[in-house]
Design an enzyme around this catalytic site. Structure first.
Site, mmCIF file in Angstrom:
data_model
loop_
_atom_site.group_PDB
_atom_site.id
_atom_site.type_symbol
_atom_site.label_atom_id
_atom_site.label_comp_id
_atom_site.label_asym_id
_atom_site.label_seq_id
_atom_site.Cartn_x
_atom_site.Cartn_y
_atom_site.Cartn_z
ATOM 1 N N GLU A 106 23.655 25.920 15.852
ATOM 2 C CA GLU A 106 22.570 26.869 15.648
ATOM 3 C C GLU A 106 22.942 27.904 14.596
ATOM 4 O O GLU A 106 24.119 28.236 14.406
ATOM 5 C CB GLU A 106 22.194 27.548 16.956
ATOM 6 C CG GLU A 106 23.350 28.174 17.703
ATOM 7 C CD GLU A 106 22.952 28.639 19.097
ATOM 8 O OE1 GLU A 106 22.958 29.857 19.326
ATOM 9 O OE2 GLU A 106 22.635 27.790 19.944
ATOM 10 N N CYS A 143 32.440 25.998 21.618
ATOM 11 C CA CYS A 143 33.553 26.947 21.512
ATOM 12 C C CYS A 143 34.492 26.759 22.694
ATOM 13 O O CYS A 143 34.047 26.470 23.804
ATOM 14 C CB CYS A 143 33.017 28.379 21.484
ATOM 15 S SG CYS A 143 34.297 29.641 21.221
ATOM 16 N N CYS A 196 34.780 32.842 26.723
ATOM 17 C CA CYS A 196 34.457 34.224 27.062
ATOM 18 C C CYS A 196 33.430 34.226 28.187
ATOM 19 O O CYS A 196 32.456 33.473 28.154
ATOM 20 C CB CYS A 196 33.929 34.961 25.837
ATOM 21 S SG CYS A 196 35.145 35.086 24.495
ATOM 22 N N CYS A 249 24.496 34.118 20.624
ATOM 23 C CA CYS A 249 25.250 32.910 20.302
ATOM 24 C C CYS A 249 25.206 31.877 21.423
ATOM 25 O O CYS A 249 25.518 32.178 22.563
ATOM 26 C CB CYS A 249 26.703 33.254 20.006
ATOM 27 S SG CYS A 249 26.907 34.358 18.610
ATOM 28 N N CYS A 290 23.568 34.149 9.927
ATOM 29 C CA CYS A 290 24.689 34.039 10.856
ATOM 30 C C CYS A 290 24.969 32.562 11.076
ATOM 31 O O CYS A 290 24.084 31.819 11.527
ATOM 32 C CB CYS A 290 24.347 34.728 12.176
ATOM 33 S SG CYS A 290 25.657 34.599 13.421
ATOM 34 N N CYS A 293 29.518 34.662 27.357
ATOM 35 C CA CYS A 293 28.949 33.994 26.177
ATOM 36 C C CYS A 293 28.479 32.584 26.489
ATOM 37 O O CYS A 293 29.171 31.829 27.188
ATOM 38 C CB CYS A 293 29.991 33.965 25.058
ATOM 39 S SG CYS A 293 29.390 33.238 23.523
#
Length: 354
Positions: A94, A114, A118, A338, A107, A121
């Site tokens: 994205e 990922c 975290c 995100c 961005c 997130c």
């Protein structure tokens, strides 16, 4: 198998064309079509001969032409556009276009998913699949650049703050940024580029070694060791005091103030004591703080603090003469945080398989 042409340096393109029996000057014409006119179809490159266009079509692929926009969402205020892009291998990434008073910024993501995990997130909900290539990082920007070109507008800033940890894909990320910096490509100044990291110290030092005035942003989010490790497992390998020290070295060598991103989570890291500690750690540093009230991720169970609590946290930082702002929220109504759109896409796909 076709060779990917998007993101190929000019000298390499010249060599590749020469090997096909084409004149080297054609490379500059192709560069102009791709990066200035945003034309990704060889058939439309009208100053090339028909036989040359067919030869190029047979030998090269142009990534933006092969990317499918599977979802596109516009915020109600018209300032933010988010796209979920499906790559040729079926993976989805994205990217977000934001319209500011100073122009347009994009961005971009650096990885498919990922592995930083975290707690707050959505990017890491399904882990990291793989690193993105230089072409895939560039193509995210050019998907939007092609749309803006029709309005005689252009992207003037790029932030590597999407899904993924940029320092774990260092060569591709900085290869893409250096390519975008070229006048015959994006002509984007290094001071208009920002790379955000969870605190991968070797990457910060490597970035320092490049000697480029690219802006560095640190995802900090807590200044209590146990809490930061809970929110960001990376803290166990790279404790935040060491990260701040590395960032301060980068600030001194680059002359660029470091931005510390601090996501505000209700009743978790938003107390007066947290604000006092944050101010203490960043006192006398070349630092600015970007406070980010959490964009709720239902799977994670975190909530946005009340407005009075946000204002109180900000006022404490400012009282300590720390430059701090609350991030202007853009695209909240289109899941612009995100990983949220990709996570929803993945969930839908799983449902279809069942």
């Amino acid at each position: 198998m076709k060779t990917e042409i998007f993101g190929m340096p000019l000298h390499r393109l010249q060599t590749a064309l020469a090997e096909l029996g084409l004149k080297k000057f054609r490379a500059k014409q192709i560069f102009d079509w791709l990066y200035q006119k945003c034309v990704f179809d060889f058939a439309q490159m009208s100053n090339l001969g028909k036989a040359e266009r067919q030869l190029l079509q047979d030998c090269f692929s142009v990534l933006p032409a092969e990317i499918q926009i599977v979802r596109k969402m516009d915020s109600s205020d018209g300032l933010t556009r988010k796209a979920l892009l499906e790559l040729p291998d079926g993976n989805a990434i994205e990217t977000v276009l934001m319209h500011h008073d100073y122009g347009y910024s994009v961005c971009v993501s650096s990885q498919v998913g990922c592995d930083m995990h975290c707690a707050f997130c959505a990017s890491g909900l399904n882990g990291a699949v793989r690193n993105l290539t230089v072409a895939e990082i560039l193509a995210q920007l050019y998907v939007f650049q092609a749309q803006l070109h029709l309005q005689n507008e252009r992207v003037s800033r790029v932030v590597v703050m999407g899904s993924g940890e940029p320092m774990l894909n260092f060569d591709a990320v900085f290869g893409a940024l250096q390519f975008l910096h070229q006048p015959d490509v994006g002509n984007i100044g290094y001071r208009n580029m920002t790379v955000s990291t969870c605190g991968i110290i070797p990457g910060i030092k490597k970035m320092q070694g490049l000697g480029l005035p690219v802006n560095l942003a640190i995802s900090l989010h807590a200044v209590r060791n146990e809490l930061r490790s809970e929110l960001m497992p990376v803290n166990k390998g790279y404790p935040f005091p060491d990260v701040i020290a590395a960032a301060e070295e980068y600030a001194a060598s680059s002359g660029r103030q470091v931005t510390y991103e601090y996501i505000l989570l209700a009743d978790k890291n938003d107390s007066d004591r947290d604000a006092e500690l944050l101010a203490e750690y960043l006192r006398y540093k070349q630092a600015g703080v970007n406070l980010i009230p959490v964009n709720p991720v239902p799977e994670k169970g975190f909530f946005r603090p009340a407005e009075k609590r946000i204002e109180r946290f900000l006022s404490i930082l400012q009282r300590h003469r720390l430059h701090a702002t609350v991030r202007r929220e853009m695209g909240k109504d289109i899941n612009a945080a995100c990983g949220q759109l990709r996570a929803a896409f993945a969930k839908d796909n799983e449902s279809k398989k069942q």
